[in-house]
Structure formats: C-alpha cells, structure tokens
Design an enzyme around this catalytic site. Structure first.
Site, PDB file in Angstrom:
ATOM      1  N   CYS A   1      -5.334 -24.702  16.635  1.00 43.76           N
ATOM      2  CA  CYS A   1      -6.752 -25.614  17.094  1.00 43.76           C
ATOM      3  C   CYS A   1      -6.389 -27.208  17.079  1.00 43.76           C
ATOM      4  O   CYS A   1      -6.770 -27.780  17.602  1.00 43.76           O
ATOM      5  CB  CYS A   1      -7.647 -25.135  16.193  1.00 43.76           C
ATOM      6  SG  CYS A   1      -8.492 -23.508  16.504  1.00 43.76           S
TER       7      CYS A   1
ATOM      8  N   CYS B   1      -6.598 -25.023  11.889  1.00 45.32           N
ATOM      9  CA  CYS B   1      -5.293 -24.583  12.036  1.00 45.32           C
ATOM     10  C   CYS B   1      -4.418 -25.013  12.759  1.00 45.32           C
ATOM     11  O   CYS B   1      -4.844 -25.783  13.637  1.00 45.32           O
ATOM     12  CB  CYS B   1      -5.573 -23.110  12.388  1.00 45.32           C
ATOM     13  SG  CYS B   1      -5.783 -22.722  14.061  1.00 45.32           S
TER      14      CYS B   1
ATOM     15  N   ASP C   1       0.831  -1.231   0.048  1.00 44.39           N
ATOM     16  CA  ASP C   1       0.068  -0.120   0.058  1.00 44.39           C
ATOM     17  C   ASP C   1       0.998   1.184   0.000  1.00 44.39           C
ATOM     18  O   ASP C   1       2.090   1.251   0.679  1.00 44.39           O
ATOM     19  CB  ASP C   1      -0.967   0.054   1.372  1.00 44.39           C
ATOM     20  CG  ASP C   1      -1.899   1.008   1.132  1.00 44.39           C
ATOM     21  OD1 ASP C   1      -2.001   1.584  -0.072  1.00 44.39           O
ATOM     22  OD2 ASP C   1      -2.762   1.152   2.005  1.00 44.39           O
ATOM     23  N   SER C   2       0.095   2.384  -0.688  1.00 44.28           N
ATOM     24  CA  SER C   2       1.286   3.551  -0.822  1.00 44.28           C
ATOM     25  C   SER C   2       1.623   4.205   0.312  1.00 44.28           C
ATOM     26  O   SER C   2       2.592   4.995   0.519  1.00 44.28           O
ATOM     27  CB  SER C   2       0.612   4.316  -1.963  1.00 44.28           C
ATOM     28  OG  SER C   2      -0.677   4.862  -1.280  1.00 44.28           O
TER      29      SER C   2
ATOM     30  N   HIS D   1      -4.508 -18.311  14.160  1.00 41.80           N
ATOM     31  CA  HIS D   1      -5.993 -18.903  13.931  1.00 41.80           C
ATOM     32  C   HIS D   1      -6.867 -17.668  13.256  1.00 41.80           C
ATOM     33  O   HIS D   1      -7.556 -18.227  12.286  1.00 41.80           O
ATOM     34  CB  HIS D   1      -6.634 -19.033  15.479  1.00 41.80           C
ATOM     35  CG  HIS D   1      -8.074 -19.367  15.162  1.00 41.80           C
ATOM     36  ND1 HIS D   1      -8.682 -20.537  14.871  1.00 41.80           N
ATOM     37  CD2 HIS D   1      -9.171 -18.494  15.271  1.00 41.80           C
ATOM     38  CE1 HIS D   1      -9.850 -20.443  14.854  1.00 41.80           C
ATOM     39  NE2 HIS D   1     -10.292 -19.171  15.117  1.00 41.80           N
TER      40      HIS D   1
ATOM     41  N   ASP E   1      -7.583  -7.220   2.054  1.00 42.64           N
ATOM     42  CA  ASP E   1      -6.472  -6.991   3.558  1.00 42.64           C
ATOM     43  C   ASP E   1      -7.117  -6.679   4.602  1.00 42.64           C
ATOM     44  O   ASP E   1      -8.071  -5.635   4.313  1.00 42.64           O
ATOM     45  CB  ASP E   1      -5.314  -6.467   2.868  1.00 42.64           C
ATOM     46  CG  ASP E   1      -5.624  -4.811   2.932  1.00 42.64           C
ATOM     47  OD1 ASP E   1      -6.398  -4.211   2.250  1.00 42.64           O
ATOM     48  OD2 ASP E   1      -5.270  -4.555   3.990  1.00 42.64           O
TER      49      ASP E   1
ATOM     50  N   GLY F   1      -1.169   6.497   1.664  1.00 41.60           N
ATOM     51  CA  GLY F   1      -2.254   7.244   1.286  1.00 41.60           C
ATOM     52  C   GLY F   1      -3.009   7.311   3.049  1.00 41.60           C
ATOM     53  O   GLY F   1      -3.013   8.401   3.253  1.00 41.60           O
ATOM     54  N   PHE F   2      -3.563   5.996   2.964  1.00 40.30           N
ATOM     55  CA  PHE F   2      -4.366   5.966   4.096  1.00 40.30           C
ATOM     56  C   PHE F   2      -3.670   6.433   5.490  1.00 40.30           C
ATOM     57  O   PHE F   2      -4.209   7.034   6.237  1.00 40.30           O
ATOM     58  CB  PHE F   2      -4.785   4.636   4.324  1.00 40.30           C
ATOM     59  CG  PHE F   2      -5.855   4.371   5.430  1.00 40.30           C
ATOM     60  CD1 PHE F   2      -7.221   4.635   5.546  1.00 40.30           C
ATOM     61  CD2 PHE F   2      -5.235   3.847   6.596  1.00 40.30           C
ATOM     62  CE1 PHE F   2      -7.840   4.419   6.505  1.00 40.30           C
ATOM     63  CE2 PHE F   2      -6.095   3.636   7.757  1.00 40.30           C
ATOM     64  CZ  PHE F   2      -7.544   3.876   7.976  1.00 40.30           C
TER      65      PHE F   2
ATOM     66  N   CYS G   1     -11.896 -26.304  13.360  1.00 44.08           N
ATOM     67  CA  CYS G   1     -10.956 -25.676  12.858  1.00 44.08           C
ATOM     68  C   CYS G   1      -9.610 -26.529  12.691  1.00 44.08           C
ATOM     69  O   CYS G   1      -9.354 -27.153  13.402  1.00 44.08           O
ATOM     70  CB  CYS G   1     -10.454 -24.480  13.457  1.00 44.08           C
ATOM     71  SG  CYS G   1      -9.184 -23.513  12.932  1.00 44.08           S
TER      72      CYS G   1
END
Lengths: 399, 399
Positions: free
Chosen positions: B332, B329, B91-92, B358, B289, B94-95, B327
């Site tokens: 888990c 993962c 991401d640049s 998780h 994202d 900007g945010f 789950c």
C-alpha cells in the site's frame, strides 16, 4: 547534462562510463532487467534496487494492450505505476509485432496486426508508437523499427533496414512535435526540467535502431543514415540474437560499434546470456537487456560461474550449498540448493522469485565486475579469463 | 524462562502478554502466518520480518511428504531451511490427515492414509508424528489429534475428544523419551540451552489440543483431562472453524478459555478471519493462524477495514488509491489499486505477493492494535467499535 554519456575508461573497443538520465545515472556497461508488463517477472522493485540494478525495461506493445498506455499515463506514468524511481527504457514493440507471424500486414505506413490477447485488430505506425511511449513516460524510448529474422538474405534485410531508417525519421518528427518547445528532445542542457515538478510532459529521449541483419555493408549504411539524420542521444542495435550464428552477431558488433559516435551509448537489444554480455562489452556495447534471467529462473535454471544448473536435479535434495558458491545475492546469502529445489518441486512461488533474483543479480554483478576491471585497467585479461573459464565448463550445462 | 507467558494487561477475558521462545519473544495476542511447506506462500521471510510478523507456522504432514522431515533435519532444521530465525510452530497434521475423506482408516493406534501427492500408503501414530516434528525442529510442536467436523453429534465428538486426550499422553511420552534428560521438555528454566550451541536436539515444547466439537461438557472434560495429565507450556484449541456456526465457536471459546490455566498461552487453531481474531481475543485467545490471508490474496481478495474487496474489479482500472487507504504495508505504501489490478489481470507473480503481503500485514497489524488497546486500557471499547465498523460494511464484501 541530461542523457549524456561520459566515458571514464577504455580497453580496446570496451569502455566504462556513466549515462545520465532524469531518473539518475547509469554506470555502464550495464544489464537492464526486462519488465515487459511493468513488472520484472517474479521480482519486486525493492529486489532490483537492493541488487544494484540501475535501469530497467518495459514494452510499449504489451503495455498498450494491457493495461493500456493511457491507463499508465493516468496513474502517473511508468515510474509511479510500477514503483521504480530509477531510469526506465521502453522498447517500441517492433520486435513483438514482427514476431506475430501470419497475423500482420506491413506497409510503408506501418503494421496492421491482431492482438495476441484477444485477436482485436490494431494498427501501429511510427507516429502512434511514439505517442504510446510518450504516454508510458520512460526516460529512453525506442523508435518503431522493422525487424526481420537474423538469417535474412540481403534483399530482405536491406528493405527492413531502409524502412527502419525512414521510420526513425518519422518517429523523430512525431517526438519533436509532441515535445512542443523541445522539452525532452535535447541531448543535454535540460538541468531545469526535473521530474519532480510534475510536468505532464516527461523528459524523454529517443534512440533510433541500427538494423541490417548480418550484412556488414547494410549495417554501415544504417549507421551512416541515422548519424546523418540527427544528433541522437544514443543508439539501439537491433536484429541480433534472433537466430543468427554467434560469430555473425559478434562480427556485426565490431562493424557497428566502430562506426557509431564514441560519445553516445550503444544498446544491444535483447541480448543477455552471460557470455554474450562479456563479448558485447569487448566490442563497445554499453547497455544490454534480455528476458533470459527471469524466464530461465522461472524454469528452474540458474546461471553460475560454472555454467547453468537445473535446481530440480535430484542430487540437490539435501545440498546445503547456495545456488552458486560465493554469490552475494539475497537468495544465495540465505537459502540452500536443497530448499530452493524443494520450493520448485512443490510449486511454491518463492522459488520463482529466488531463482529470478539470483539470475538477474548474476548479470548485474557481471557488468559490475566488467566496470571494475575497466577502471582498474585489467579488462582485457579479466574478460578473456572469464570467457575461458565459462567455456571450459560445458558439463554443468549438459547435466 | 523459555516458553513462559507473562501477562501484562487484561480486559475481561482478553489479555496482552509476552510468550518467550528460544527463537525470541512473541507479543500476544498474535496472528501467525501459515507456511505449510516451509514457505508462507508468495512471501519472503524478509517480508514477514519487515511487517512485524513474530511467529509462523509450518505443517508436519505436508513436510513429511515433501521434502521429507529428514531432509529438513539434514539441512539444519526448519529455521535454517526456510531462512526464518524467529519462533516457529508446527501443526501435527491431524487436521490434514482427517480431511482425507475416504482415504484413511482410524484405529486406536493411529491413522492409515494415502498421500495426497502420490497415493503412497502412510501410517501416522502419535509417536511417529512427534518424531517427525522433532526432525523439523520447530519451537512449539502440536500433538497428533483426532479431528471431526464442526457439527458432529456428541457421540462422534466424544470419541474423537477422548482419543485425542489419550494420544496427547502418548505424544508426551514419546516427546519426553526423545528429550532424554528432559532437554526441551520443560516449561521454564532452560536458560542455558541456547539454539546457537548447535545442539542437535532442538529446544521444543509440546502443546496438547483441546477437542470436543460444539459440546460444552466435552470441551470441559477435554480441558480437565489435559490439565490433570501434565503441566503443559500452552494449549491448542482445535476442531473449531470447521463448519460450525460462529456463535457455536464463540461459545466454545468462552467455556474453554475460562477453564484453561491463565498463565499458559492459548492457541486457537486455523482461525484467522479479521472478525474472528477480534472475537477470539475478547475471549482470551493469545495465538491464531489461518491460510485465509495468503489464499485469498492469491485469489485477488484483499482485507480492508471496510470488508473484503476483489482487486480485479473493473472500476479499479485507473484507481490511484492504495489497496486500503491508511494502510502502512509495503504494498500500500508503494502501489495503486490500478497497478495491482493490472498485475492480476496479466497473471503477474508480483500481484500474488503484494496482496498476500497486504492481507498478512492486515492481521498482524490488527493484533498489534489489539495489544496497544489492551496496554492503554481501552480494549473493550476499541474491540466493540472495530466489530461494529467491520459489520456495518457488508456491501464491500458483496461487490
């Protein structure tokens, strides 16, 4: 044979062997990573498995306070609780309780102290500590002992040593009482008691702890009294690396290891700087533990063959080399000093993990090298060479 | 074809496809974990690989300040720096820059602001940000855009949208200038430019960002202006999930996705709560994202099929169940709620990692399920059913 030690090679007092436990064999000499609260700080059990760590530690005092040893038992015991299916040893917490300066009262019965977490009043006796360690369910459990500072004068050291011997007897009695028909108390011949049978009584063995400060005669008396008391599966050597000079520690190891039965593992408690491991192996030690690799790792300090380095050093900013050149750990195989430095400067959690991983791997590998040298018959030269190289690079530490 | 999107299955606006990058293909729709400072907080790249995470994010603003984009370039670029050989998007910033309320001055040229780390004065322009992202070397880089709060009135939103379009043009011009003969700027046909050749110029592609707040006409104008400007390899949709109502966000997605070219990936920026992902896929989004899974994980909050749970809850103390039943993962599969709770109560680092793992796995798996449903032709029913189940369990969140 459960909890048996087989020695395969020796070089002077040093020896390489295999210590068998219900959760698998441990090739000795070995470094045990410390998981005080049922987690080796910043690491995952898979990290330990991948680096070849064989046996790890947890602490009865800390786990009794948090989350409680009965919680651990209810959740299946330490192995299941912390996701580590290899051998585990629990320290009794003697060292922790006696470190609570001013917060404790010692009597022959036991120790009254205040929790370091909430100040609540607690009472530990040899019997209650064995019950705690029984709930935790480690393979090897340590007696509750009386620990005094390393430089204690003979009178103080004698009193603590003699009490530790008496407490070893009380621990043993409670241990055998809990074992009922003897399950888990024998040194060998327990081939039919596999942990998979989900017997609620874990197969455990109890180690006593040799005390006596830096006084050779006290250490000898401690060994004789313990050996006369019982045919223990192994022995802890406590009260060292607690403020005494290195020469005193090495001297005590010479005395103790010569007196202990040769066919039982010797565990030097709380000792884990690289040079101390090599010196310890030279004096017949089989097992070591220490919080140093993870604690120093979290502080940004890495063990290397050239001594310690602080990864936050400005000149590492664009350093493309791994933490230690030639290291095969998962951190060094993948990341540069520049990246690990960035993680520390930016307070990123991965940095804590990578340096802890590297440091524990360093000690695990060092003991692997020692075993290989013992097997090859080159240990004496290897260890002297290693110590000379390690001592010749003080500048790496000074930076 | 580098940076091409192939759509394999659709259901209404929703689609499943493969987005090809120089560092491998990304099956879409996909959730990208956020590694702001070149590390997905508390996780190891191996964790991400093991769970099937395909593409991850880093942030140009943060990495410019620490360790500096030139340091990253000197250490081989982001992929080598952070040990992630899969696709990366930056991401640049900007945010981030526009979030520095009171610390910034916006002109047509760019933004002047003070570093949130040391207060130093900095100046970002569309051109300088592209040079930073060029140094970082991600596969996909985002334009520098003007971000305004989600509820901004039309005048404010229009000004920011129009400026973002102009800045997209300046970003593109600088990007093509840096690319020299065009290396890395083309949407396809770059088969011969493999990253293994160690060409110092990374093969990158630039995405513009659709802005316009919650005003459908502005969103349409933004899309048209960007599409007319260039044949972009993909499009970001920004300025959503920044304070506006969910219905407004979904409404904007309906408008934007219908107007964007169907054969280009659409990346909904900063959106990553489970229900938003499913709603987004239903509206044609390919990439997402969000920092939520790792940030909430570090706070002790876990995503589950029944809503969120706080792992520190007292009634989890002896709970033998995994964080989420069913789950798959790595947390888990190995650990109980009781253990993970203990890690959080005791401030153990492993707890942060397990819950972050998780949560990211939860979103990665959710998108895997969405792709499978699209491939099977059952997406509409699957997604409505998932949303109904998720919304019917508010009590799990309230606890």
């Amino acid at each position: 044979m459960t909890f048996s030690l087989t020695v395969h090679a020796t070089a002077g007092a040093a020896r390489a062997g295999v210590f068998v436990t219900p959760h698998g064999p441990v090739s000795t000499p070995a470094f045990m990573a410390v998981g005080t609260l049922a987690t080796v700080k910043a690491l995952d059990p898979l990290d330990l498995e991948a680096m070849g760590a064989q046996m790890i530690l947890a602490n009865a005092y800390h786990l009794h306070l948090r989350p409680g040893d009965e919680v651990v038992r209810e959740l299946g015991g330490l192995h299941q609780f912390m996701g580590w299916n290899g051998p585990i040893l629990t320290d009794s917490g003697g060292f922790q309780v006696f470190s609570l300066e001013g917060l404790r009262t010692v009597t022959e019965d036991g120790v009254e102290f205040r929790s370091h977490i909430d100040g609540s009043r607690r009472h530990f006796t040899p019997e209650s500590v064995i019950r705690i360690e029984r709930n935790l369910g480690a393979d090897v459990i340590m007696q509750f002992d009386h620990v005094v500072p390393g430089q204690s004068e003979e009178g103080v050291a004698r009193e603590a040593m003699e009490r530790s011997v008496r407490w070893a007897g009380r621990c043993l009695e409670e241990f055998e009482r809990l074992n009922g028909q003897g399950l888990g108390s024998r040194v060998s011949g327990l081939g039919s008691s596999r942990p998979e049978t989900r017997d609620p009584r874990p197969v455990q063995v109890l180690f006593p702890i040799v005390q006596g400060g830096i006084h050779a005669s006290l250490r000898m008396q401690s060994v004789r009294a313990l050996v006369d008391m019982h045919d223990w599966a192994g022995y802890g050597v406590g009260g060292l690396s607690v403020g005494e000079a290195k020469a005193d520690m090495y001297g005590m190891l010479d005395v103790v290891d010569a007196a202990l039965p040769a066919d039982r593992p010797r565990y030097l408690m709380g000792v884990g700087f690289p040079e101390d491991l090599v010196e310890g192996v030279r004096r017949g030690v089989d097992l070591f533990d220490c919080v140093a690799p993870t604690r120093m790792g979290r502080n940004g300090t890495a063990f290397t063959d050239e001594g310690r380095i602080n990864i936050k050093r400005a000149d590492f900013r664009t350093d493309p080399r791994p933490i230690m050149e030639g290291c095969g750990c998962s951190a060094c195989r993948r990341f540069s000093r520049g990246y690990v430095r960035h993680l520390f400067v930016s307070d990123e959690i991965l940095g804590l993990r990578l340096l802890s991983l590297h440091n524990v791997h360093f000690l695990v590998s060092l003991m692997r090298d020692a075993r290989a040298a013992l097997a090859a018959g080159t240990f004496d030269a290897w260890s002297l060479d290693w110590l000379a190289r390690h001592h010749s690079k003080p500048e790496a530490q000074a930076r």
